[in-house]
Design a protein around this motif. Structure first.
Motif, PDB file in Angstrom:
ATOM      1  N   LYS A 344       0.960  -1.180   0.133  1.00 20.73           N
ATOM      2  CA  LYS A 344       0.045  -0.001  -0.044  1.00 20.73           C
ATOM      3  C   LYS A 344       1.028   1.231  -0.092  1.00 20.73           C
ATOM      4  O   LYS A 344       1.762   1.343   0.770  1.00 20.73           O
ATOM      5  CB  LYS A 344      -0.838   0.144   1.196  1.00 20.73           C
ATOM      6  N   ILE A 345       0.523   2.335  -0.866  1.00 21.90           N
ATOM      7  CA  ILE A 345       1.286   3.426  -1.076  1.00 21.90           C
ATOM      8  C   ILE A 345       0.711   4.400  -0.025  1.00 21.90           C
ATOM      9  O   ILE A 345      -0.517   4.650   0.222  1.00 21.90           O
ATOM     10  CB  ILE A 345       1.378   4.008  -2.523  1.00 21.90           C
ATOM     11  N   ASP A 346       1.693   5.040   0.921  1.00 18.68           N
ATOM     12  CA  ASP A 346       1.269   5.883   1.803  1.00 18.68           C
ATOM     13  C   ASP A 346       1.044   7.352   1.164  1.00 18.68           C
ATOM     14  O   ASP A 346       2.319   8.229   0.972  1.00 18.68           O
ATOM     15  CB  ASP A 346       2.235   6.006   2.802  1.00 18.68           C
ATOM     16  N   ILE A 347      -0.115   7.793   1.017  1.00 23.13           N
ATOM     17  CA  ILE A 347      -0.077   9.094   0.086  1.00 23.13           C
ATOM     18  C   ILE A 347       0.047  10.483   0.923  1.00 23.13           C
ATOM     19  O   ILE A 347       0.538  11.372   0.608  1.00 23.13           O
ATOM     20  CB  ILE A 347      -1.738   9.211  -0.371  1.00 23.13           C
ATOM     21  N   GLU A 348      -0.222  10.209   2.454  1.00 23.02           N
ATOM     22  CA  GLU A 348      -0.207  11.424   3.173  1.00 23.02           C
ATOM     23  C   GLU A 348       1.255  11.690   3.425  1.00 23.02           C
ATOM     24  O   GLU A 348       1.894  12.993   3.266  1.00 23.02           O
ATOM     25  CB  GLU A 348      -0.859  11.179   4.339  1.00 23.02           C
ATOM     26  N   ALA A 349       2.148  10.605   3.396  1.00 24.71           N
ATOM     27  CA  ALA A 349       3.675  10.892   3.775  1.00 24.71           C
ATOM     28  C   ALA A 349       4.137  11.690   2.121  1.00 24.71           C
ATOM     29  O   ALA A 349       4.887  12.356   2.713  1.00 24.71           O
ATOM     30  CB  ALA A 349       4.221   9.506   4.034  1.00 24.71           C
ATOM     31  N   ILE A 350       3.513  11.064   1.338  1.00 23.65           N
ATOM     32  CA  ILE A 350       4.262  11.682   0.006  1.00 23.65           C
ATOM     33  C   ILE A 350       3.748  13.199   0.107  1.00 23.65           C
ATOM     34  O   ILE A 350       4.560  14.070  -0.284  1.00 23.65           O
ATOM     35  CB  ILE A 350       3.729  11.005  -1.224  1.00 23.65           C
ATOM     36  N   LYS A 351       2.589  13.595   0.447  1.00 21.06           N
ATOM     37  CA  LYS A 351       2.107  14.873   0.378  1.00 21.06           C
ATOM     38  C   LYS A 351       2.875  15.798   1.205  1.00 21.06           C
ATOM     39  O   LYS A 351       3.387  16.906   1.024  1.00 21.06           O
ATOM     40  CB  LYS A 351       0.591  15.060   0.651  1.00 21.06           C
ATOM     41  N   LYS A 353       6.013  15.251   2.273  1.00 21.92           N
ATOM     42  CA  LYS A 353       7.637  15.323   1.540  1.00 21.92           C
ATOM     43  C   LYS A 353       7.364  16.527   0.403  1.00 21.92           C
ATOM     44  O   LYS A 353       8.228  17.457   0.428  1.00 21.92           O
ATOM     45  CB  LYS A 353       7.824  14.275   1.051  1.00 21.92           C
ATOM     46  N   VAL A 354       6.265  16.595  -0.284  1.00 22.96           N
ATOM     47  CA  VAL A 354       6.227  17.630  -1.341  1.00 22.96           C
ATOM     48  C   VAL A 354       6.073  18.945  -0.680  1.00 22.96           C
ATOM     49  O   VAL A 354       6.586  19.923  -1.278  1.00 22.96           O
ATOM     50  CB  VAL A 354       5.055  17.261  -2.258  1.00 22.96           C
ATOM     51  N   LYS A 355       5.372  19.084   0.376  1.00 21.60           N
ATOM     52  CA  LYS A 355       5.214  20.555   0.957  1.00 21.60           C
ATOM     53  C   LYS A 355       6.398  20.913   1.637  1.00 21.60           C
ATOM     54  O   LYS A 355       6.913  22.349   1.512  1.00 21.60           O
ATOM     55  CB  LYS A 355       4.087  20.374   2.252  1.00 21.60           C
ATOM     56  N   ASN A 356       7.339  20.218   2.305  1.00 17.92           N
ATOM     57  CA  ASN A 356       8.575  20.526   2.840  1.00 17.92           C
ATOM     58  C   ASN A 356       9.481  20.870   1.712  1.00 17.92           C
ATOM     59  O   ASN A 356      10.184  21.668   1.914  1.00 17.92           O
ATOM     60  CB  ASN A 356       9.064  19.104   3.520  1.00 17.92           C
ATOM     61  N   ALA A 357       9.501  20.224   0.516  1.00 20.89           N
ATOM     62  CA  ALA A 357      10.283  20.705  -0.757  1.00 20.89           C
ATOM     63  C   ALA A 357       9.852  21.831  -1.115  1.00 20.89           C
ATOM     64  O   ALA A 357      10.878  22.639  -1.547  1.00 20.89           O
ATOM     65  CB  ALA A 357      10.209  19.427  -1.956  1.00 20.89           C
ATOM     66  N   LYS A 358       8.803  22.094  -1.424  1.00 23.79           N
ATOM     67  CA  LYS A 358       8.080  23.706  -1.645  1.00 23.79           C
ATOM     68  C   LYS A 358       8.781  24.552  -0.822  1.00 23.79           C
ATOM     69  O   LYS A 358       9.107  25.711  -1.393  1.00 23.79           O
ATOM     70  CB  LYS A 358       6.713  23.581  -1.948  1.00 23.79           C
ATOM     71  N   LYS A 359       8.593  24.344   0.631  1.00 26.51           N
ATOM     72  CA  LYS A 359       9.219  25.429   1.427  1.00 26.51           C
ATOM     73  C   LYS A 359      10.416  25.630   1.120  1.00 26.51           C
ATOM     74  O   LYS A 359      11.049  26.852   1.606  1.00 26.51           O
ATOM     75  CB  LYS A 359       8.826  25.111   2.953  1.00 26.51           C
ATOM     76  N   LYS A 360      11.249  24.585   1.293  1.00 29.09           N
ATOM     77  CA  LYS A 360      12.718  24.882   1.161  1.00 29.09           C
ATOM     78  C   LYS A 360      13.141  25.487  -0.068  1.00 29.09           C
ATOM     79  O   LYS A 360      12.773  24.700  -1.393  1.00 29.09           O
ATOM     80  CB  LYS A 360      13.399  23.482   1.472  1.00 29.09           C
ATOM     81  N   LYS A 361      14.005  26.388  -0.281  1.00 27.80           N
ATOM     82  CA  LYS A 361      14.564  26.574  -1.526  1.00 27.80           C
ATOM     83  C   LYS A 361      15.777  26.198  -1.641  1.00 27.80           C
ATOM     84  O   LYS A 361      16.365  25.524  -0.735  1.00 27.80           O
ATOM     85  CB  LYS A 361      14.792  28.198  -1.495  1.00 27.80           C
TER      86      LYS A 361
END
Length: 385
Positions: A344-351, A353-361
Motif C-alpha cells: 500500500k502506498i502512503d499518500i499522506e507521507a508523500i504529500k 514530503k512535497v510540502k517540505n520540498a516547496k518550502k525549502k529553497k
C-alpha cells in the motif's frame, strides 16, 4: 767484366716492365666516374651495311588498339636510325628492316627489342629508351616455371607485392623499369641495373630475383641483399673487397605440414605365434546348430529373416512419411503480468514530503538554523548599545 754486367742489367729491365704493365692494367680496369662511350656515327661506317636484315614478332589481340595509336611515333623514332617498321593487323605482327642508309649494325637489334617490348605491354614512352646506347632490356619467360596455376598466380602476385610496393622497391634499387604481364616479365634499364659483375662472375640481377620468386623464395630476401650491396659499393675501400661476410645468409624453412593419410596402418605387436585359423562356413553352422536342420527348415528360416528386414524397412519409411504431418511445436503464450498491488502506498507521507520540498529553497538553510542566527544577531546588537 762488361758483358756480365750488361746481362744483369737486361735481366733486371723486364721485371720493371712487368710491374709497370700490372699497374697499367689495374688502372684500366677502373672506369672513371661520368665516362661515356662515344656515340657510333656515320663517320665510323660511311659505306653502310652489305645486306638487308629484318626481324618480326607477333602481338596479342588486346594490344592492337594501342599499337595503332602509337605506330606513327614508333616509325618516327626508328627513322632516325634509318630502320623501316611495318604493322600488319591481319597477321598480328610487327616487322623491322634495315635500309641502304642504315650505318649502325646494332640498330636493327635495338629495333627488334623495341617491338618485343611493345608486344609485351610495355608503354611506348618506356620502350623507346632501348634505342639509347646505355640502355638494355631483358624479357624473362615465367609461364613454364610453375606447374600448378594457382601457385603460379600467387608467386607472380608476390613479385608485385601489396599495391605494387615490392616491384617499386626493385625498380628503385636497380634503376630499371619492370613490367609484369601474363607469362613474361620485361625489364628495361642501364647495364649496371640489369647485370652485376663481381669476381669475374656476371649475374643478371632482375632475372635472378624473378626466377627465385618463381622458385618460392620471397623477393624481400633479394631486395635486402641488393640494399646492402648498394651501400657497400659507395665505400671506395670496400668496393674491391669480398662482400660475402656482409651479406645475409637465409636458411630455407619448409613450414608446410605433411598431409596425414586418412587410413593409418597401425602396426600390431610382434608375436612369434601364427594367427588363429578363421572358421569355415560349416564350422559356423555347426556352432549355431543350423547344420543339423533340414533343407525346408533352412529355407523357412531364410524367408522369415527376409520378411523381418522388409517389415523394419516399411516401418522406417512410414515414420518418415508421417513426419511431414506432425505439426510443429508452438511457443507458449506469455501472459502479461499485472502490476502488483500488494504494498500500500502512503499518500499522506508523500504529500508532506512535497510540502517540505516547496518550502525549502534550493541551497537555503533550514528554519531552526535561521532562528538561531537571528537570536545571535540580536544579542550582538544589545552588547554594542
Amino acid at each position: 767484366m762488361a758483358a756480365p754486367e750488361a746481362a744483369e742489367e737486361r735481366a733486371r729491365r723486364p721485371g720493371k716492365k712487368k710491374a709497370a704493365k700490372a699497374v697499367d692494367e689495374s688502372e684500366l680496369l677502373t672506369v672513371p666516374d661520368g665516362w661515356k662511350e662515344p656515340a657510333f656515327t656515320r663517320e665510323d661506317n660511311p659505306r653502310g651495311l652489305l645486306e638487308e636484315s629484318s626481324f618480326a614478332t607477333l602481338f596479342p589481340k588486346y594490344r592492337e588498339a594501342y599499337l595503332k595509336e602509337c605506330w606513327p611515333l614508333v616509325q618516327k623514332a626508328l627513322s632516325e636510325h634509318y630502320v623501316n617498321a611495318t604493322l600488319d593487323l591481319i597477321e598480328g605482327s610487327m616487322t623491322v628492316t634495315t635500309t641502304k642508309k642504315t650505318f649502325d649494325p646494332y640498330a636493327i637489334i635495338r629495333a627488334r627489342d623495341l617491338i618485343k617490348l611493345l608486344a609485351r605491354s610495355v608503354p611506348f614512352e618506356q620502350a623507346v629508351r632501348i634505342l639509347q646506347d646505355d640502355v638494355a632490356c631483358d624479357i624473362i619467360k615465367i609461364g613454364s616455371l610453375v606447374r600448378n596455376r594457382e601457385s603460379f598466380v600467387k608467386r607472380r602476385g608476390r613479385l608485385l607485392g601489396p599495391k605494387g610496393s615490392t616491384l617499386k622497391a626493385l625498380e628503385l634499387l636497380t634503376n630499371c623499369y619492370i613490367m609484369v604481364q601474363g607469362n613474361t616479365v620485361s625489364a628495361l634499364g642501364p647495364f649496371s641495373g640489369l647485370k652485376e659483375v663481381r669476381g669475374g662472375r656476371c649475374t643478371v640481377i632482375v632475372r635472378k630475383v624473378v626466377l627465385d620468386t618463381m622458385k618460392n623464395i620471397h623477393p624481400i630476401y633479394n631486395i635486402k641483399t641488393l640494399m646492402i650491396k648498394r651501400e657497400l659499393s659507395k665505400d671506395p675501400e670496400l668496393r674491391t673487397q669480398n662482400w660475402e661476410r656482409f651479406l645475409p645468409k637465409f636458411k630455407r624453412k619448409n613450414l608446410k605440414k605433411r598431409k596425414e593419410p586418412k587410413k593409418k596402418n597401425i602396426k600390431k605387436e610382434y608375436t612369434p605365434f601364427p594367427p588363429p585359423q578363421p572358421e569355415s562356413q560349416i564350422d559356423k553352422e555347426l556352432a549355431s546348430g543350423e547344420y543339423f536342420l533340414k533343407e525346408s527348415q533352412k529355407k523357412r528360416k531364410r524367408v522369415e529373416e527376409i520378411k523381418a528386414k522388409q517389415a523394419d524397412a516399411a516401418k522406417k519409411r512410414q515414420e518418415e512419411r508421417n513426419r511431414a504431418f506432425i505439426p510443429p511445436k508452438e511457443k507458449p503464450v506469455v501472459k502479461a503480468k499485472k502490476a502488483s498491488t500488494g504494498k500500500k502506498i502512503d499518500i499522506e507521507a508523500i504529500k508532506e514530503k512535497v510540502k517540505n520540498a516547496k518550502k525549502k529553497k534550493l541551497g537555503a538553510l533550514p528554519m531552526e538554523e535561521v532562528k538561531l542566527k537571528m537570536a545571535a544577531d540580536e544579542k550582538k546588537k544589545k552588547k554594542k548599545k
